[in-house]
Scaffold this motif. Structure first.
Motif, PDB file in Angstrom:
ATOM      1  N   LEU A 122      39.801  27.556  11.633  1.00  0.00           N
ATOM      2  CA  LEU A 122      38.694  28.429  11.240  1.00  0.00           C
ATOM      3  C   LEU A 122      37.403  28.013  11.937  1.00  0.00           C
ATOM      4  CD1 LEU A 122      39.478  28.698   7.431  1.00  0.00           C
ATOM      5  CD2 LEU A 122      39.555  30.582   9.072  1.00  0.00           C
ATOM      6  N   LEU A 123      37.177  26.721  12.029  1.00  0.00           N
ATOM      7  CA  LEU A 123      35.976  26.233  12.700  1.00  0.00           C
ATOM      8  C   LEU A 123      36.008  26.506  14.200  1.00  0.00           C
ATOM      9  CD1 LEU A 123      35.606  22.897  10.719  1.00  0.00           C
ATOM     10  CD2 LEU A 123      33.869  24.711  10.812  1.00  0.00           C
ATOM     11  N   ARG A 124      37.186  26.372  14.799  1.00  0.00           N
ATOM     12  CA  ARG A 124      37.280  26.653  16.232  1.00  0.00           C
ATOM     13  C   ARG A 124      36.986  28.126  16.521  1.00  0.00           C
ATOM     14  NH1 ARG A 124      41.312  22.663  15.672  1.00  0.00           N
ATOM     15  NH2 ARG A 124      42.950  24.161  15.177  1.00  0.00           N
ATOM     16  N   TYR A 125      37.581  29.020  15.754  1.00  0.00           N
ATOM     17  CA  TYR A 125      37.376  30.442  15.998  1.00  0.00           C
ATOM     18  C   TYR A 125      35.965  30.892  15.625  1.00  0.00           C
ATOM     19  CZ  TYR A 125      42.284  31.226  17.105  1.00  0.00           C
ATOM     20  OH  TYR A 125      43.514  31.204  17.717  1.00  0.00           O
ATOM     21  N   ALA A 126      35.260  30.098  14.827  1.00  0.00           N
ATOM     22  CA  ALA A 126      33.907  30.472  14.419  1.00  0.00           C
ATOM     23  C   ALA A 126      32.850  30.092  15.446  1.00  0.00           C
ATOM     24  CB  ALA A 126      33.569  29.814  13.076  1.00  0.00           C
ATOM     25  N   LEU A 127      33.237  29.354  16.478  1.00  0.00           N
ATOM     26  CA  LEU A 127      32.260  28.967  17.497  1.00  0.00           C
ATOM     27  C   LEU A 127      31.767  30.183  18.288  1.00  0.00           C
ATOM     28  CD1 LEU A 127      33.902  25.691  18.838  1.00  0.00           C
ATOM     29  CD2 LEU A 127      31.624  25.857  17.822  1.00  0.00           C
ATOM     30  N   PRO A 128      30.498  30.212  18.657  1.00  0.00           N
ATOM     31  CA  PRO A 128      29.945  31.352  19.399  1.00  0.00           C
ATOM     32  C   PRO A 128      30.270  31.277  20.890  1.00  0.00           C
ATOM     33  CG  PRO A 128      28.206  29.757  18.983  1.00  0.00           C
ATOM     34  CD  PRO A 128      29.441  29.226  18.298  1.00  0.00           C
ATOM     35  N   ILE A 129      31.546  31.413  21.203  1.00  0.00           N
ATOM     36  CA  ILE A 129      31.979  31.376  22.606  1.00  0.00           C
ATOM     37  C   ILE A 129      32.898  32.560  22.866  1.00  0.00           C
ATOM     38  CG2 ILE A 129      31.799  28.860  22.717  1.00  0.00           C
ATOM     39  CD1 ILE A 129      34.907  28.799  22.581  1.00  0.00           C
ATOM     40  N   ASP A 130      33.074  32.871  24.132  1.00  0.00           N
ATOM     41  CA  ASP A 130      33.976  33.950  24.536  1.00  0.00           C
ATOM     42  C   ASP A 130      34.690  33.503  25.810  1.00  0.00           C
ATOM     43  OD1 ASP A 130      35.310  36.314  24.889  1.00  0.00           O
ATOM     44  OD2 ASP A 130      33.579  37.415  25.671  1.00  0.00           O
ATOM     45  N   ASN A 131      35.740  32.727  25.620  1.00  0.00           N
ATOM     46  CA  ASN A 131      36.491  32.211  26.753  1.00  0.00           C
ATOM     47  C   ASN A 131      37.977  32.370  26.453  1.00  0.00           C
ATOM     48  OD1 ASN A 131      37.914  30.033  28.434  1.00  0.00           O
ATOM     49  ND2 ASN A 131      35.847  30.004  29.303  1.00  0.00           N
ATOM     50  N   LYS A 132      38.557  33.385  27.009  1.00  0.00           N
ATOM     51  CA  LYS A 132      39.947  33.717  26.712  1.00  0.00           C
ATOM     52  C   LYS A 132      40.899  32.602  27.145  1.00  0.00           C
ATOM     53  CE  LYS A 132      43.434  37.289  27.545  1.00  0.00           C
ATOM     54  NZ  LYS A 132      43.741  38.568  28.259  1.00  0.00           N
ATOM     55  N   ALA A 133      40.571  31.921  28.216  1.00  0.00           N
ATOM     56  CA  ALA A 133      41.474  30.902  28.762  1.00  0.00           C
ATOM     57  C   ALA A 133      41.696  29.760  27.768  1.00  0.00           C
ATOM     58  CB  ALA A 133      40.929  30.376  30.091  1.00  0.00           C
ATOM     59  N   ILE A 134      40.637  29.273  27.149  1.00  0.00           N
ATOM     60  CA  ILE A 134      40.805  28.157  26.213  1.00  0.00           C
ATOM     61  C   ILE A 134      41.503  28.621  24.932  1.00  0.00           C
ATOM     62  CG2 ILE A 134      38.550  28.404  25.119  1.00  0.00           C
ATOM     63  CD1 ILE A 134      40.392  25.096  25.955  1.00  0.00           C
ATOM     64  N   ARG A 168      51.179  25.863  30.421  1.00  0.00           N
ATOM     65  CA  ARG A 168      51.060  26.912  31.441  1.00  0.00           C
ATOM     66  C   ARG A 168      49.686  27.578  31.364  1.00  0.00           C
ATOM     67  NH1 ARG A 168      55.446  29.057  30.394  1.00  0.00           N
ATOM     68  NH2 ARG A 168      54.766  30.656  28.895  1.00  0.00           N
ATOM     69  N   ALA A 169      49.221  27.839  30.132  1.00  0.00           N
ATOM     70  CA  ALA A 169      47.912  28.468  29.963  1.00  0.00           C
ATOM     71  C   ALA A 169      46.798  27.565  30.471  1.00  0.00           C
ATOM     72  CB  ALA A 169      47.691  28.807  28.486  1.00  0.00           C
ATOM     73  N   LEU A 170      46.930  26.262  30.242  1.00  0.00           N
ATOM     74  CA  LEU A 170      45.907  25.323  30.705  1.00  0.00           C
ATOM     75  C   LEU A 170      45.894  25.243  32.226  1.00  0.00           C
ATOM     76  CD1 LEU A 170      43.721  23.268  30.131  1.00  0.00           C
ATOM     77  CD2 LEU A 170      45.501  21.527  29.812  1.00  0.00           C
ATOM     78  N   LYS A 171      47.069  25.216  32.827  1.00  0.00           N
ATOM     79  CA  LYS A 171      47.156  25.132  34.283  1.00  0.00           C
ATOM     80  C   LYS A 171      46.569  26.382  34.941  1.00  0.00           C
ATOM     81  CE  LYS A 171      50.459  24.359  38.049  1.00  0.00           C
ATOM     82  NZ  LYS A 171      51.886  24.097  38.389  1.00  0.00           N
ATOM     83  N   GLN A 172      46.931  27.545  34.394  1.00  0.00           N
ATOM     84  CA  GLN A 172      46.472  28.797  34.986  1.00  0.00           C
ATOM     85  C   GLN A 172      45.000  29.075  34.705  1.00  0.00           C
ATOM     86  OE1 GLN A 172      49.209  31.676  33.352  1.00  0.00           O
ATOM     87  NE2 GLN A 172      50.866  31.137  34.770  1.00  0.00           N
ATOM     88  N   GLY A 173      44.515  28.616  33.561  1.00  0.00           N
ATOM     89  CA  GLY A 173      43.144  28.953  33.178  1.00  0.00           C
ATOM     90  C   GLY A 173      42.149  27.824  33.324  1.00  0.00           C
ATOM     91  N   LYS A 174      42.552  26.719  33.922  1.00  0.00           N
ATOM     92  CA  LYS A 174      41.693  25.533  33.982  1.00  0.00           C
ATOM     93  C   LYS A 174      40.354  25.826  34.639  1.00  0.00           C
ATOM     94  CE  LYS A 174      41.802  20.643  35.306  1.00  0.00           C
ATOM     95  NZ  LYS A 174      42.645  19.551  35.874  1.00  0.00           N
TER      96      LYS A 174
END
Length: 453
Positions: A122-134, A168-174
């Protein structure tokens, strides 16, 4: 304080140890228009109507929605005005009412799919960021929890699949993740990403070696890295706080506190330290007020004042006052009701979401997790929060995750992230030995404790 709630079909009495009667109490509301508010020219207030003449409807000024019988409406009306200062109401029904189970309105169902109940998530999703990769790295790591619900070592096959997806997501979105880091935090973020890569390799080895018991600790470590990377993506405090609140203690970011409680009459738990993360991104006034009180040692030595299986509550000082008396003014310091709505850039102040017709809106900090921390207030005064706080315990028929009648009516400002399960063991009279800020104190703006001790 005591307050009487009444209607044509039923009545209920709210009481606590400090008596003052609220009867036919009214207050004005400053309506706030949000970007997804109703499209009509004025924001209409939605409220439950309890009337024996119209027993099967909840009404707003522009619609009527079938919901309950008259008795059930009264249950909802009482529930919507639950005063966390005064305790859970004792519902009483007319003798001919029969057994009635409190029911939730359909409109309270906020989103589909299983609710997020983990405080860290809940705390992670509540952060004011918009980064699909992470987020694409985060989600499969969180899904490991569900994978482990399968019995035996077969669950580890699913864990391996989760890990492969995250890797895979980390490698592709790093590169996109690094690009999203705030410039001043980039070096720290890159270091965390390196630790995350190594940690995922270690968890892969744990899964291959079928060491099931070692999975959860390593998963928690990896998600901590993810959360820290996401915090490094926040470039600045994302909005302007309204002028009337700018001089109050404000938490412009996050802070972590440890609350040490001495437990009485429990041979299995003599003392416990609860770690609490306070979210000033979504509740800067509420969280700032609490941190300021912590630094004044306001809660040190205070007893747990309510523990009824529904909530644990404290913060009522000795004497006639029901909140913190600011020595610089010799008056009770109160703060506004503060609710951040999903999709909005700044919180709503001074009104409940029901007041402004947003009864379907999802709050950024919902009452989903065991140990959700919120500010108590008087039933009929939105801006009456001061020092009394509570932690929600178990889900109930009135408070299921993602369909919670408390969401949008009380200001959530943090979650217990460690030892939250022990909250249920606390009893009235257990003593808070200390509350200490262990991280994030530099995010506190206008600290009044430095001006007047």
């Amino acid at each position: 304080m005591a307050a009487i709630f009444s209607c044509h079909s039923c009545s209920s009495l709210f009481t606590n140890s400090k008596s003052s009667l609220f009867n036919n109490h009214k207050h004005s509301i400053n309506y706030i228009r949000l970007s997804h508010s109703p499209t009509n020219a004025s924001v209409r207030r939605f409220r439950p109507i309890c009337s024996s003449q119209n027993p099967n409807r909840l009404q707003s000024s522009d619609k009527q929605i079938d919901r309950f019988s008259g008795i059930k409406e009264c249950v909802l009306s009482v529930a919507l005005t639950i005063g966390l200062i005064t305790g859970v109401p004792s519902l009483s029904y007319p003798s001919n009412a029969g057994a009635v189970t409190p029911a939730l309105p359909d409109v309270a169902v906020l989103i589909s799919g299983p609710p997020i109940k983990d405080p860290g998530a809940l705390l992670r999703y509540a952060l004011p960021i918009d980064n699909k990769a992470i987020r694409e790295v985060q989600k499969p790591l969180e899904d490991i929890t569900d994978s482990l619900k399968v019995s035996g070592v077969k669950a580890l096959d699913s864990v391996e699949r989760n890990l492969k997806q995250a890797s895979r997501a980390l490698k592709q979105g790093k590169s996109m993740i690094i690009e999203g880091l705030a410039e001043s935090k980039k070096d720290h973020g890159i270091e965390l990403i390196g630790k995350l890569e190594v940690g995922m390799e270690e968890l892969q080895k744990i899964a291959e070696d079928r060491k099931r018991d070692a999975v959860i600790p390593k998963q928690k470590e990896l998600l901590q890295y993810v959360g820290d990377v996401e915090e490094d993506m926040v470039k600045a405090f994302p909005y302007e706080i309204p002028e009337e609140y700018q001089n109050m203690p404000l938490l412009k970011g996050r802070a972590t506190v440890d609350m040490k409680v001495k437990v009485k009459d429990n041979p299995n738990l003599e003392e416990c330290v609860f770690r609490i993360v306070l979210d000033g991104y979504n509740a800067p006034v509420t969280a700032g007020n609490f941190v300021d009180l912590v630094e004044r040692h306001f809660y040190d030595g205070m007893e747990i004042q309510r523990a009824d299986g529904f909530v644990v509550q404290t913060g009522d000082p000795e004497g006639p006052a029901e909140g913190f008396i600011d020595p610089s003014t010799e008056k009770t310091r109160t703060i506004p009701l503060e609710i951040m709505v999903e999709g909005e850039k700044a919180p709503v102040y001074g009104v409940t979401l029901e007041d402004i017709g947003l009864y379907k809106a999802q709050t950024k900090l919902p009452f989903n997790a065991f140990g959700t921390m919120a500010m108590a207030r008087e039933e009929f005064e939105n801006n009456s929060g001061s020092s009394q706080v509570f932690w929600l315990l178990k889900e109930s028929e009135l408070t299921p995750s993602n369909a919670n009648i408390l969401d949008g009516r009380y200001a959530v400002f943090g979650y217990v992230t460690e030892n939250e399960d022990f909250l249920a063991d606390l009893k009235v009279g257990d003593v808070i030995e200390s509350v200490q800020v262990v991280a994030g104190l530099d995010n506190l703006v206008n600290p009044s404790y430095k001006i007047v001790g």
